[in-house]
Design a protein around this motif. Structure first.
Motif, mmCIF file in Angstrom:
data_model
loop_
_atom_site.group_PDB
_atom_site.id
_atom_site.type_symbol
_atom_site.label_atom_id
_atom_site.label_comp_id
_atom_site.label_asym_id
_atom_site.label_seq_id
_atom_site.Cartn_x
_atom_site.Cartn_y
_atom_site.Cartn_z
ATOM 1 N N HIS A 169 0.868 -1.054 0.207
ATOM 2 C CA HIS A 169 0.154 0.033 -0.083
ATOM 3 C C HIS A 169 0.671 1.147 -0.090
ATOM 4 O O HIS A 169 1.930 1.300 0.782
ATOM 5 C CB HIS A 169 -0.945 -0.188 1.270
ATOM 6 N N GLU A 194 1.640 5.552 0.347
ATOM 7 C CA GLU A 194 1.653 6.200 1.659
ATOM 8 C C GLU A 194 0.544 6.987 1.488
ATOM 9 O O GLU A 194 -0.102 7.307 0.323
ATOM 10 C CB GLU A 194 2.926 7.321 1.702
ATOM 11 N N LYS A 195 0.113 7.620 2.594
ATOM 12 C CA LYS A 195 -1.366 8.333 2.539
ATOM 13 C C LYS A 195 -1.088 9.683 1.860
ATOM 14 O O LYS A 195 -0.016 10.334 2.193
ATOM 15 C CB LYS A 195 -1.919 8.343 4.066
ATOM 16 N N GLY A 196 -2.025 10.188 0.913
ATOM 17 C CA GLY A 196 -1.838 11.250 0.544
ATOM 18 C C GLY A 196 -1.586 12.482 1.449
ATOM 19 O O GLY A 196 -2.330 12.308 2.609
ATOM 20 N N ASP A 197 -1.453 13.590 0.721
ATOM 21 C CA ASP A 197 -1.566 14.889 1.733
ATOM 22 C C ASP A 197 -2.946 15.407 1.792
ATOM 23 O O ASP A 197 -3.606 15.044 0.955
ATOM 24 C CB ASP A 197 -0.437 16.053 1.118
ATOM 25 N N LEU A 198 -3.199 16.114 2.685
ATOM 26 C CA LEU A 198 -4.684 16.653 3.018
ATOM 27 C C LEU A 198 -4.675 17.334 1.582
ATOM 28 O O LEU A 198 -3.969 18.518 1.426
ATOM 29 C CB LEU A 198 -4.420 17.606 4.435
#
Ligand code: GN1
Ligand code: CA
Ligand code: CA
Length: 269
Positions: free
Chosen positions: A44, A46-50
């Motif tokens: 998976h 990484e979590k994207g930016d806001l």
């Protein structure tokens, strides 16, 4: 739908499609021998930016009507209204009770009634004269005939010869004295027009039987207009003269009560 599964499906589909549609392939390029399978699933990311804040939404629809508010406080007392129009007149009231009788009057004084009676009597005479004058004026307005020298007026009030004479005299004239045919015809026409048949004229033989004279005491001269057989002094008592509607003269009794003609000299002639 699962993303991974979809990806696999698409790749397989692409492969089959490219095999069936290809016309320039050789037999060795058989599709069934070149199946490409997807590799194992990676880790998976990484979590994207806001993300940036979204745009301001559209204005929403109007809310539903609120509940009725509480009643306000009582206002101050208003100004006095204008005076209304006058009302209709009321009915007449009932007749009041009769008042109590007044006090007894003082004893009467001596009345000089004779003097008052005399004044009232004189007033009656004056009123009678006034009435007579009024009748005369009415006659004048009704119609009057004239020659170059005189006015002639039929007085439609039955009088005997002497009263007729006085009537004309007190008004500044005399009984008519036709002294020529022209004047006689004028009076005759006037009598006819008035609808009469006879009138007294100012001729008589009162002073001396059969000597006829005008009332101004001049004798008949060149002119007379006797009817055939006249004057006849019928019954021995005809001393005054009437003019009948054809213009002829007839001696009659002076006490007859008939209409008469006055004449008035024109002052400026
Ligand atoms: C006669 O006809 P009569 O009434 O118009 C008489 C007169 C008298 C008159 C007296 C022709 O007139 O002379 O004055 O009675 N006429 C004749 O009323 O005799
Ligand atoms: Ca006579
Ligand atoms: Ca006669």
């Amino acid at each position: 739908m699962d993303v991974e599964w979809v990806t696999k499906f698409l790749l397989l589909h692409l492969f089959l499609h490219s095999c069936t549609l290809s016309t320039h392939r050789t037999a060795s390029d058989s599709c069934t021998t070149h199946i490409i399978l997807p590799g194992p699933e990676g880790e998976h990311g990484e979590k994207g930016d806001l993300g940036e804040p979204g745009k301001t939404g559209k204005q929403g629809p109007a809310g539903s009507k609120g509940l009725i508010g509480e009643p306000g406080q009582k206002g101050e007392i208003g100004q006095r209204g204008k005076i209304g129009p006058i009302g209709a007149k009321g009915d007449k009231g009932y007749r009041g009770l009769p008042g109590s009788p007044g006090m007894k009057g003082q004893p009467g004084r001596f009345c000089d009634c004779g003097r008052y009676r005399k004044v009232v009597g004189q007033m009656d005479i004056n009123i009678a004269r006034l009435n007579s004058t009024m009748r005369f004026v009415k006659n004048v307005i009704a119609g009057i005939k004239e020659t170059e020298e005189r006015f002639y007026l039929i007085v439609k009030e039955g009088k005997n010869y002497n009263a007729a004479l006085v009537h004309c005299k007190v008004r500044g004239g005399s009984l008519a004295m036709p002294k020529d045919e022209e004047t006689n015809s004028l009076i005759a026409a006037y009598v006819n027009k008035t609808g009469l048949s006879r009138v007294f004229i100012g001729v008589n033989d009162l002073e001396k039987e059969r000597q006829f004279m005008y009332t101004d005491s001049t004798p008949l001269q060149n002119y007379s207009h006797w009817r055939p057989g006249e004057p006849n002094n019928a019954f021995g008592g005809e001393d005054c003269v009437e003019l009948v509607s054809d213009g002829g003269w007839n001696d009659v009794e002076c006490h007859l009560t008939i209409y008469f003609v006055c004449e008035f000299l024109k002052k400026n002639s």
